[in-house]
Design an enzyme around this catalytic site. Structure first.
Site, PDB file in Angstrom:
ATOM      1  N   TYR A   1      -7.364   3.046  -9.861  1.00 33.74           N
ATOM      2  CA  TYR A   1      -6.777   3.309 -11.172  1.00 33.74           C
ATOM      3  C   TYR A   1      -6.927   4.800 -11.493  1.00 33.74           C
ATOM      4  CZ  TYR A   1      -6.404  -1.752 -11.646  1.00 33.74           C
ATOM      5  OH  TYR A   1      -6.084  -3.072 -11.450  1.00 33.74           O
TER       6      TYR A   1
ATOM      7  N   HIS B   1     -11.278   1.467  -7.865  1.00 35.87           N
ATOM      8  CA  HIS B   1     -10.207   0.545  -7.448  1.00 35.87           C
ATOM      9  C   HIS B   1      -8.796   1.118  -7.516  1.00 35.87           C
ATOM     10  CE1 HIS B   1     -13.179  -2.818  -8.889  1.00 35.87           C
ATOM     11  NE2 HIS B   1     -13.627  -2.110  -7.854  1.00 35.87           N
TER      12      HIS B   1
ATOM     13  N   HIS C   1     -14.106   2.750 -16.301  1.00 35.60           N
ATOM     14  CA  HIS C   1     -13.538   2.227 -15.051  1.00 35.60           C
ATOM     15  C   HIS C   1     -13.065   3.402 -14.202  1.00 35.60           C
ATOM     16  CE1 HIS C   1     -11.836  -0.289 -12.122  1.00 35.60           C
ATOM     17  NE2 HIS C   1     -11.174  -1.150 -12.874  1.00 35.60           N
TER      18      HIS C   1
END
Length: 373
Positions: free
Chosen positions: A179, A177, A174
């Site tokens: 993070y 977004h 990931h």
């Protein structure tokens, strides 16, 4: 809203990339559900993913599952990807998906400065991030030392190795977004003056080190998917790359590090990424890397989520046609299509599209978020 069967033909062709062979081009997008008590995915979670495999999804990417670094988690009741109990829970998930004929990859996650103190497993730990910033001008937590960076890189690699050992078919990092990985990418949250800050190449170094460490941990034939985005939950208008040339530099670093598949996250798949071209972010990514790319962004729904609703995927959206999506796919703009909220509310979405029953697809609303179905 009937769809011509010829238009959907490519969507249901098999696809192979980086040692991963899929029966079709559909992907379940990762969506946080907070249904894992004590951070352990249970039998209900396994049933939830199995239902999507039974619904003919080509590849399931799990909700974000947090790695073993002490500050990785940002939400209660999300699953971990370390420790005997959590890994056993994920092994059960994997076995259920495989029994239904599906393929599955975990999304490996560190939330960075999105974390707030008081969130477990250790509620005393502050947020960790490149410069101690949640967004430009807004501090939260502590800036990471070199030792912290090394520890996080090692935690990602260990999570990937454990994922392979319990039978997952691939992993996804990931990197989107707003993070942690994305906080290193973004100038707004990366104000470092060392080798991890400044130029785009330096800001990508942390992600490159993660991908390289994962590649060493899992070997050459295990697929690595990397999810990235221009937008951030802290700023929907933020951009990492202002031009195709900057995007090419950014992507080449990750591609050379060992990424097999890129997952280009946008809020609306139909919007062009740069002026002068109709290509979306996934389209540009494929053009610049020639690697397999997943597109995502309000597929099959008539509206995207808003800033007020983004934390819980809320709101109400009606099913809508995917003719424009299919045109792009058939033009080889991208290779795979990730479905989020539409697949969350209707596990049979893929089957209904394939068998021309799209008028039976369920409406998405907040009630769908309250249960695992």
């Amino acid at each position: 809203m009937s769809i011509n069967n010829t238009a959907t033909e490519k969507l249901f062709q098999s696809f192979t990339a980086g040692g991963l062979t899929l029966k079709n081009r559909t992907v379940m997008a990762p969506m946080t559900r907070t249904f894992s008590p004590n951070y352990v995915p249970n039998s209900d979670v396994a049933k939830y993913y199995r239902r999507r495999a039974e619904g003919n999804v080509g590849l399931i990417i799990t909700e974000g599952t947090f790695i073993s670094h002490k500050a990785a988690n940002g939400y209660e009741r999300v699953p971990a990807i370390y420790g005997e109990e959590a890994l056993a829970g994920w092994k059960h998930v994997v076995d259920e998906v495989h029994a239904a004929g599906g393929k599955i990859a975990p999304q490996l996650w560190h939330v960075g400065s999105v974390r707030k103190e008081g969130i477990g497993p250790d509620k005393t730990i502050p947020a960790y991030s490149p410069s101690g910033l949640y967004k430009p001008g807004a501090a939260n937590g502590v800036a990471m030392s070199q030792a912290d960076i090394d520890e996080v890189v090692a935690s990602f690699a260990q999570a990937a190795a454990d994922s392979k050992a319990i039978g997952f078919d691939a992993i996804e990092v990931h990197g989107a977004h707003g993070y942690l990985v994305d906080q290193f990418f973004w100038e707004g949250t990366n104000q470092r003056s060392d080798k991890y800050g400044g130029s785009l190449e330096n800001r990508a170094r942390f992600a490159v080190e993660i991908v390289q460490a994962i590649r060493l941990a899992v070997g050459e034939d295990f697929p690595i998917i990397f999810r990235f985005s221009q937008w951030k939950q802290q700023d929907y208008n933020a951009k990492l790359c202002q031009t195709p040339e900057e995007l090419a530099t950014f992507l080449s670093l990750l591609s050379n590090a060992g990424v097999d598949v890129f997952h280009a996250s946008t809020r609306r798949f139909w919007l062009p990424e740069f002026e002068g071209s109709e290509l979306n972010l996934a389209g540009w990514t494929k053009k610049l890397t020639n690697k397999p790319v997943i597109t995502v962004g309000s597929v099959g729904l008539d509206s995207d989520f808003t800033s007020e609703e983004s934390a819980d995927l809320g709101g109400t959206s009606n099913p809508t046609g995917i003719e424009g999506l299919l045109t792009r796919l058939n033009n080889d703009e991208f290779d795979l299509v990730a479905i989020g909220r539409a697949l969350l509310v209707d596990p049979e979405w893929v089957n209904k599209i394939q068998h021309n029953k799209d008028d039976e697809i369920a409406q998405f609303n907040k009630d769908a978020l309250m249960t695992l179905s």
